[in-house]
Each structure stands twice: as structure tokens, then as C-alpha cells.
Scaffold this active site. Sequence first.
Site, PDB file in Angstrom:
ATOM      1  N   CYS A 136      14.389  33.249  18.529  1.00  0.00           N
ATOM      2  CA  CYS A 136      15.602  32.787  17.848  1.00  0.00           C
ATOM      3  C   CYS A 136      16.445  33.987  17.415  1.00  0.00           C
ATOM      4  O   CYS A 136      15.906  34.965  16.912  1.00  0.00           O
ATOM      5  CB  CYS A 136      15.154  31.963  16.648  1.00  0.00           C
ATOM      6  SG  CYS A 136      16.399  31.708  15.406  1.00  0.00           S
ATOM      7  N   CYS A 154      10.648  32.366  10.209  1.00  0.00           N
ATOM      8  CA  CYS A 154       9.708  32.563  11.317  1.00  0.00           C
ATOM      9  C   CYS A 154       9.289  34.031  11.425  1.00  0.00           C
ATOM     10  O   CYS A 154      10.077  34.920  11.141  1.00  0.00           O
ATOM     11  CB  CYS A 154      10.359  32.177  12.638  1.00  0.00           C
ATOM     12  SG  CYS A 154      10.666  30.420  12.800  1.00  0.00           S
ATOM     13  N   GLN A 189       4.180  15.232   6.525  1.00  0.00           N
ATOM     14  CA  GLN A 189       3.978  16.416   7.371  1.00  0.00           C
ATOM     15  C   GLN A 189       5.291  16.763   8.069  1.00  0.00           C
ATOM     16  O   GLN A 189       5.934  15.878   8.637  1.00  0.00           O
ATOM     17  CB  GLN A 189       2.895  16.146   8.419  1.00  0.00           C
ATOM     18  CG  GLN A 189       1.498  15.982   7.859  1.00  0.00           C
ATOM     19  CD  GLN A 189       0.913  17.283   7.310  1.00  0.00           C
ATOM     20  OE1 GLN A 189       1.450  18.362   7.503  1.00  0.00           O
ATOM     21  NE2 GLN A 189      -0.183  17.160   6.597  1.00  0.00           N
ATOM     22  N   CYS A 242      -3.553  23.366   4.299  1.00  0.00           N
ATOM     23  CA  CYS A 242      -2.409  24.097   4.877  1.00  0.00           C
ATOM     24  C   CYS A 242      -2.425  25.541   4.397  1.00  0.00           C
ATOM     25  O   CYS A 242      -1.488  26.287   4.655  1.00  0.00           O
ATOM     26  CB  CYS A 242      -1.094  23.411   4.510  1.00  0.00           C
ATOM     27  SG  CYS A 242      -0.862  23.232   2.748  1.00  0.00           S
TER      28      CYS A 242
HETATM   29  C1  LIG Z   1      -0.521  18.515   1.732  1.00  0.00           C
HETATM   30  S1  LIG Z   1       0.108  17.054   1.018  1.00  0.00           S
HETATM   31  C2  LIG Z   1      -0.911  15.851   1.773  1.00  0.00           C
HETATM   32  C3  LIG Z   1      -0.379  14.458   1.824  1.00  0.00           C
HETATM   33  C4  LIG Z   1      -1.027  13.492   2.795  1.00  0.00           C
HETATM   34  N1  LIG Z   1      -2.446  13.587   2.874  1.00  0.00           N
HETATM   35  C5  LIG Z   1      -0.394  13.606   4.176  1.00  0.00           C
HETATM   36  O1  LIG Z   1      -1.021  14.078   5.114  1.00  0.00           O
HETATM   37  O2  LIG Z   1       0.777  13.212   4.319  1.00  0.00           O
HETATM   38  C6  LIG Z   1      -0.461  17.202  -0.615  1.00  0.00           C
HETATM   39  C7  LIG Z   1      -0.063  16.060  -1.534  1.00  0.00           C
HETATM   40  O3  LIG Z   1      -0.684  16.280  -2.809  1.00  0.00           O
HETATM   41  C8  LIG Z   1       0.183  15.839  -3.827  1.00  0.00           C
HETATM   42  N2  LIG Z   1      -0.293  16.487  -5.072  1.00  0.00           N
HETATM   43  C9  LIG Z   1      -0.050  17.740  -5.511  1.00  0.00           C
HETATM   44  N3  LIG Z   1      -0.733  17.999  -6.636  1.00  0.00           N
HETATM   45  C10 LIG Z   1      -1.442  16.874  -6.923  1.00  0.00           C
HETATM   46  C11 LIG Z   1      -2.350  16.515  -7.960  1.00  0.00           C
HETATM   47  N4  LIG Z   1      -2.664  17.386  -8.923  1.00  0.00           N
HETATM   48  N5  LIG Z   1      -2.894  15.287  -7.949  1.00  0.00           N
HETATM   49  C12 LIG Z   1      -2.554  14.390  -6.953  1.00  0.00           C
HETATM   50  N6  LIG Z   1      -1.710  14.680  -5.950  1.00  0.00           N
HETATM   51  C13 LIG Z   1      -1.158  15.892  -5.926  1.00  0.00           C
HETATM   52  C14 LIG Z   1       1.561  16.239  -3.317  1.00  0.00           C
HETATM   53  O4  LIG Z   1       2.577  15.495  -3.934  1.00  0.00           O
HETATM   54  C15 LIG Z   1       1.435  15.941  -1.815  1.00  0.00           C
HETATM   55  O5  LIG Z   1       1.838  14.635  -1.543  1.00  0.00           O
END
Ligand SMILES: C[S@@+](CC[C@H](N)C(=O)[O-])C[C@H]1O[C@@H](n2cnc3c(N)ncnc32)[C@H](O)[C@@H]1O
Length: 455
Positions: free
Chosen positions: A72, A81, A288, A410
Site C-alpha cells: 500500500c 500495517c 470480528q 487476539c
Molecule cells: C475479543 S472480543 C470477543 C467477542 C466474541 N467472542 C466474538 O468472537 O465476537 C472480547 C469481548 O469481551 C468484552 N469484554 C471486555 N471486557 C469484559 C469483561 N470484563 N467482562 C465481560 N466482557 C468483557 C468486549 O466488549 C468484547 O465484546
Amino acid sequence: MARKKKIVEFEITDTIFPNKSIGRYEDKTIICKGGIKGQKVRVVLGRKKNDYIEGKILEVLEKSPTETEIGCPHHLACGGCTYQSLTYDRELKLKESQILSLFEREGIEKFNYLGIEKSPNIEGYRNKMEYTFGDEEKDGPLSLGLHRKGRFYEVVEVTQCNIVDRDFTIILKEVLNYFKEKKIPHYNKRNHIGVLRHLVVRKALTTGEIIINLVTSSQGEIDTDEFKNRLINCKEIKGNIVGIFYTKNDSLSDAIKVDELNLIYGRGYVIEEILGLKFKISPFSFFQTNTFGAETLYSIVRDFVGNEKNNIVYDLYSGTGTIAQILSPFCEKVIGIEIVEEAVENARENAKLNGLDNVEFIAGDVLKEVNNLKETPDLIIIDPPRDGIHPKAINKIIDFNPKNLVYVSCNPITLVRDLKVFIERGYKIEKVKCMDMFPRTVHVECVVLMSRVEN
Ligand SMILES: C[S@@+](CC[C@H](N)C(=O)[O-])C[C@H]1O[C@@H](n2cnc3c(N)ncnc32)[C@H](O)[C@@H]1O
């Protein structure tokens, strides 16, 4: 008088996660942010640490022999990136070796390593972008894009960014032109004066639905009707704008906080389809960012869970309930916990939309809400944000004593930190698979299956 900083030149001999390069100057190890193994760089030396010196790359003097791609045109200026100049195969190998050496460094071994899975697309894969209004240089014309690498105030107009769908660039240009014509100033982060702050665009790549959120301070008026019409009448946009939000945010921090949220057009969500299920996604719900990559990621989770029927499954950090719903046919009941209320509402609606009646979602912090869970789970899925699992929550999770756990991460740094706790408390790492959800950037997703060691 301040001492003049020392500037040195050397070749980068290794790159470690996340995006740090190592080189030697005289008999000292220098560690810098950024860089690619094989590049010759000019570096200004900084603080001395126990066994190395911090450095900052000022200039790449010679490319690495591995940099064969053009990539890019913005990638040197924009911080998004890092690996645009590598072939995708080289990028995957680099990421894989970085992850494996993290496991090795922490003494995590004897697991079945299943390799790194490619992203189905390496261009146009992102389904969400958060652009910032600013200027390319101090007091220059209005700009809209991403922060310049390592700079807080300067914004690069990323009109040729190749990791987003083409509609993102068209919307970016249309909005920028509109506000240039209207002569509305950006919000200046130095003195907190001005109006335009952020533009968030989300496009469901499987349905083509788009939602746009314009974020401003309350220091000026926007003609929301005119703004909305400009966007919905833009013929170049291939997708379908289904909703436009106008958010007011007067907080001093650069993060998007909502003081006032107005839906000025259409509806407040897009629908994305993954593995045959439909997901409603609102502007502040996690989803995601690589839609087609998410199908691969969730398929890895499903494989790791296997076909054995589980009674109770906990899906911790459940977002819009994706994993819970994908696993629903393989268990009696799934309980998800998620802190963002809007995401939990989405998750409940999604379950209805998909005709699933064995999934339940709780809004709240995992650290607190796990205290109220009464059922004994056979399997726990954990998919935390970048910080990993809260140290107090991890012990409460292990106290449920499930037979198996699947950790989706992640951030491999916090992943290995947390895995050590699981191992200390009697779990064995069975399988590890990486999934490249973020091509061209330094990030990688990992999925880990753990099982309880029976005495
Ligand atoms: C990496 S994402 C995973 C979401 C889901 N498993 C997916 O694949 O779409 C992490 C999630 O954890 C939530 N989160 C962050 N801190 C948290 C907490 N202390 N308790 C519950 N959820 C939390 C965020 O809002 C987010 O939706």
C-alpha cells in the site's frame, strides 16, 4: 544542557512479537519498535534497560532482501500495517515463528501445534474502520484518515488503503469533500477547539449493509439532513447504507465516548451472516473485523470442541454471541457473559433470529458475573479483549473445574501469561492453532484447547 542523543546504524537480526526488532551495536543489544529482519536502519538510542538499550528507528537505510512487494502506498506513513512489503507467505512464516518463540520463552511445550491458517482475503478484508479528522500537518487543510505512525496529532488520508473494502474509501472521500466545502473545522486535540472528531464505518461484507457514525463535539452545528442526503445519494457506493448515526462527544480523551447518540437515517444495525447464522451488529458491539476470517476462526473453535455433546457451556466475553450460537447445536445449554449491554441485546436478538432457544446471555463483567453462575460447565470458551483475563477472574474460571477449555486470543503476550496460570492449576495444553485475522498488520489470533489433567 541536554546531552546529545547517540545515533547508530545496524542491521536488524530478528523481529519479535509484537513488532519489535533486535540488532546489535558494538557489544550491546538494541531493541526498537517496528522494522523487519534484514533491514539496515539508522537508530537513535534511548533508555538503558538491564540487558538492552531502547532505540527508535529514524530511517530505513536499506530494505530487507525479504521485502519484495510494493504494498500500500500509505504504509510507511500510516501506523496500521507493518508487513505490506512482504509476500503473504513470508508474513505468515514470520508471525508463526514469533508466536512459537513466545510459547518457548515461557516454557510452554509438548502441545500439538497445528500451524497457521491463512486469511481467506488479504485485501479488502476489514469490515470496520474508525477514521479521525485532523490535518496532515499543523494548520494544514482538513484531512480524514488514520494517525500518522507514532504521531498523535497528524492524520494521513488513507485513500488507497488496501485492507478495506472500496466503499470505505469512497465514503471517506465523500465525507471529507463535504466538510471541506462546508468549511467546518476539525476538533483540535491540542486546545480542544473545533467540531469534527471521528467517522466510523461498518460494512457487513456478506450482505453489503453499511452503517456510518459521524462523531463531533457540540461546538458547531451540522446540517444532518444535508449530510445524510449527500451519503445516500452517492452513486459510487456499491453497498447499501442502512443507517447513519450522529454522535456528540465532548470528552477530552481521543476515544469515542457518547454524550448524545442520534440515528439520523434508517436503522441502527447491520446484519452479517457467518456459518449459516445471522448476526445483528450495532455501532458499539464487538464483531470480528475480518468477516470471512471469522468463519475460519470459529470453525477452528468448533473443531477443537469436537462432536462430543456437552451439557453446559460457558462463553465468556461473548460479544454479539457468535461462538455461543455456533456451539449451540453441540450442547444442552450455552451461557454467555459480555460487558457491553448493546452487544448482549444484539446477542439475544440474534439467538431469536436464528431460532436458538438453548442460549442465554448475561450483561456484566466476567469477574463479577461468574460468581452468580450456578451450573457446572463441561466446557468453557474464553475470548477476552487484548488485556487477557483479569488475574482474579482466571482463578474463578478454573474453580469451575471444566473438563475442557478453549481460549481464543487476539494477543499472544497475554495468552501465554494466562496459559501459565492454567498449567499451574492442573490443565494441559492440548492443541494450538494460529489464525491470521489481520493480514499486513502485526496482529495474529490464536486458539488453544486445554484439558484438565486427571489425577
Ligand atoms: C475479543 S472480543 C470477543 C467477542 C466474541 N467472542 C466474538 O468472537 O465476537 C472480547 C469481548 O469481551 C468484552 N469484554 C471486555 N471486557 C469484559 C469483561 N470484563 N467482562 C465481560 N466482557 C468483557 C468486549 O466488549 C468484547 O465484546
